[in-house]
Write an enzyme that holds these catalytic residues in place. Structure first.
Site, PDB file in Angstrom:
ATOM      1  N   ARG A   1     -14.281 -15.498 -11.151  1.00  0.00           N
ATOM      2  CA  ARG A   1     -13.900 -14.097 -11.339  1.00  0.00           C
ATOM      3  C   ARG A   1     -15.132 -13.209 -11.441  1.00  0.00           C
ATOM      4  O   ARG A   1     -15.144 -12.084 -10.938  1.00  0.00           O
ATOM      5  CB  ARG A   1     -13.077 -13.937 -12.624  1.00  0.00           C
TER       6      ARG A   1
ATOM      7  N   GLY B   1       0.772  -1.240   0.000  1.00  0.00           N
ATOM      8  CA  GLY B   1       0.000   0.000   0.000  1.00  0.00           C
ATOM      9  C   GLY B   1       0.799   1.284   0.000  1.00  0.00           C
ATOM     10  O   GLY B   1       0.280   2.330   0.394  1.00  0.00           O
ATOM     11  N   SER B   2       2.030   1.242  -0.487  1.00  0.00           N
ATOM     12  CA  SER B   2       2.821   2.480  -0.443  1.00  0.00           C
ATOM     13  C   SER B   2       2.313   3.502  -1.467  1.00  0.00           C
ATOM     14  O   SER B   2       2.331   4.713  -1.200  1.00  0.00           O
ATOM     15  CB  SER B   2       4.312   2.196  -0.646  1.00  0.00           C
ATOM     16  N   ASN B   3       1.859   3.037  -2.620  1.00  0.00           N
ATOM     17  CA  ASN B   3       1.274   3.994  -3.574  1.00  0.00           C
ATOM     18  C   ASN B   3      -0.027   4.567  -3.029  1.00  0.00           C
ATOM     19  O   ASN B   3      -0.287   5.772  -3.163  1.00  0.00           O
ATOM     20  CB  ASN B   3       1.045   3.317  -4.928  1.00  0.00           C
TER      21      ASN B   3
ATOM     22  N   ASN C   1      -4.443   2.574 -13.375  1.00  0.00           N
ATOM     23  CA  ASN C   1      -3.518   1.646 -12.710  1.00  0.00           C
ATOM     24  C   ASN C   1      -2.114   2.205 -12.815  1.00  0.00           C
ATOM     25  O   ASN C   1      -1.806   2.982 -13.728  1.00  0.00           O
ATOM     26  CB  ASN C   1      -3.584   0.279 -13.416  1.00  0.00           C
TER      27      ASN C   1
ATOM     28  N   HIS D   1       1.821   0.740 -13.124  1.00  0.00           N
ATOM     29  CA  HIS D   1       2.562  -0.479 -13.434  1.00  0.00           C
ATOM     30  C   HIS D   1       4.058  -0.179 -13.316  1.00  0.00           C
ATOM     31  O   HIS D   1       4.518   0.840 -13.835  1.00  0.00           O
ATOM     32  CB  HIS D   1       2.216  -0.939 -14.858  1.00  0.00           C
TER      33      HIS D   1
ATOM     34  N   ASP E   1      -2.439  -4.478 -18.480  1.00  0.00           N
ATOM     35  CA  ASP E   1      -1.275  -3.604 -18.659  1.00  0.00           C
ATOM     36  C   ASP E   1      -1.130  -3.072 -20.083  1.00  0.00           C
ATOM     37  O   ASP E   1      -0.017  -2.765 -20.532  1.00  0.00           O
ATOM     38  CB  ASP E   1       0.029  -4.331 -18.253  1.00  0.00           C
TER      39      ASP E   1
ATOM     40  N   GLN F   1       9.691   7.035  -7.782  1.00  0.00           N
ATOM     41  CA  GLN F   1       9.044   7.794  -8.870  1.00  0.00           C
ATOM     42  C   GLN F   1       7.553   7.485  -8.957  1.00  0.00           C
ATOM     43  O   GLN F   1       6.760   8.360  -9.313  1.00  0.00           O
ATOM     44  CB  GLN F   1       9.743   7.505 -10.205  1.00  0.00           C
TER      45      GLN F   1
ATOM     46  N   MET G   1      -3.719  -7.027  -7.216  1.00  0.00           N
ATOM     47  CA  MET G   1      -3.153  -8.162  -7.952  1.00  0.00           C
ATOM     48  C   MET G   1      -4.207  -9.147  -8.448  1.00  0.00           C
ATOM     49  O   MET G   1      -4.026 -10.360  -8.354  1.00  0.00           O
ATOM     50  CB  MET G   1      -2.122  -8.883  -7.069  1.00  0.00           C
TER      51      MET G   1
HETATM   52  C1  GRF Z   1       3.897  -1.131  -7.264  1.00  0.00           C
HETATM   53  O1  GRF Z   1       5.180  -1.334  -7.763  1.00  0.00           O
HETATM   54  C2  GRF Z   1       2.920  -0.932  -8.375  1.00  0.00           C
HETATM   55  O2  GRF Z   1       3.480  -0.298  -9.490  1.00  0.00           O
HETATM   56  C3  GRF Z   1       2.528  -2.324  -8.735  1.00  0.00           C
HETATM   57  O3  GRF Z   1       2.504  -3.035  -7.526  1.00  0.00           O
HETATM   58  C4  GRF Z   1       3.349  -2.381  -6.581  1.00  0.00           C
HETATM   59  C5  GRF Z   1       2.499  -2.060  -5.395  1.00  0.00           C
HETATM   60  O4  GRF Z   1       3.249  -1.521  -4.339  1.00  0.00           O
HETATM   61  N1  GRF Z   1       1.292  -2.341  -9.462  1.00  0.00           N
HETATM   62  P1  GRF Z   1       2.496  -0.776  -3.165  1.00  0.00           P
HETATM   63  O5  GRF Z   1       1.477  -1.778  -2.615  1.00  0.00           O
HETATM   64  O6  GRF Z   1       1.834   0.431  -3.726  1.00  0.00           O
HETATM   65  O7  GRF Z   1       3.542  -0.461  -2.144  1.00  0.00           O
END
Ligand code: GRF
Length: 217
Positions: free
Chosen positions: A67, A18-20, A109, A111, A147, A175, A92
């Protein structure tokens, strides 16, 4: 708009760290984060979201036999929050065409590669194996093919000779945390448009807008 009431409502979908998501929640965006939803109860990002005052929900994919069932349950949680925007941040699960169509033009999304290079998993290891000198991350609209959606913005980083998967991943991730809030802001401001040709148009480019970030460090 000072109270945020008229901001678009967004849900963030996660599966893990969850860092993003955290970068987005902390970014002071013109967005009301209605919920963070995970397909995994053990996703670390859930606690981070709750600590930041954002409601969370779990739709466990193992409790849904197909699904289609899973995506229906997920859509129900999203629509319960009257979400305008769906932001995938390390989510995921492959989504069904029906789910993608439901949120077309409103779902994005991030990627961890410079698409169209290295779609799919293990992007950093594959970039190192391929010997590319430039790697990075891409924000794109979600379309049925994984993607492969129209590209909104990218950030490029150098690949160093002594890079490991971890060092390269960390350089890209830094980034990602810059790029994604910028793109979500454009989306929230209603400035991103998909053209009939399937390209992305950004209206009213401001001096700080960068559809390509290319730091030299
Ligand atoms: C990130 O590298 C994102 O680009 C990819 O999965 C990773 C998720 O990392 N889709 P986080 O959970 O946001 O830390």
């Amino acid at each position: 708009m000072a109270d945020g009431q008229s901001f678009p409502r967004a849900v963030v979908l996660i599966s893990g760290r969850g860092s993003n998501m955290e970068a987005l929640l902390r970014a002071d965006l013109p967005v009301t984060f209605a919920a963070v939803i995970s397909n995994r109860l053990d996703a670390r990002g859930l606690a981070i979201a709750r600590n930041l005052g954002v409601e969370t929900a779990v739709v466990d994919h193992r409790e849904h036999p197909s699904r289609e069932d899973f995506d229906q349950a997920l859509a129900a949680e999203i629509d319960l929050r009257a979400a305008d925007l769906v932001i995938l941040a390390g989510f995921m699960r492959v989504l069904t065409d029906g789910f993608v169509a439901r949120y077309q033009g409103r779902m994005i999304n991030i990627h961890p590669a410079l698409l169209p290079a290295f779609p799919g998993l293990d992007t950093h290891a594959r970039a190192l194996a391929a010997g590319v000198k430039l790697h990075g991350c891409t924000v794109h609209f979600v379309t049925p093919e994984v993607d492969a959606g129209p590209i909104i913005a990218q950030a490029a980083v150098p690949v160093r000779d002594d890079d490991s998967v971890e060092s390269l991943a960390a350089r890209v991730l830094a980034q990602e945390h810059r790029l994604y809030p910028m793109a979500v802001r454009w989306l929230a401001e209603g400035r991103l448009r998909l053209t009939p040709e399937g390209r992305v148009a950004l209206a009213g480019a401001a001096p700080n807008d960068a559809t390509l970030i290319a730091p030299s460090d």
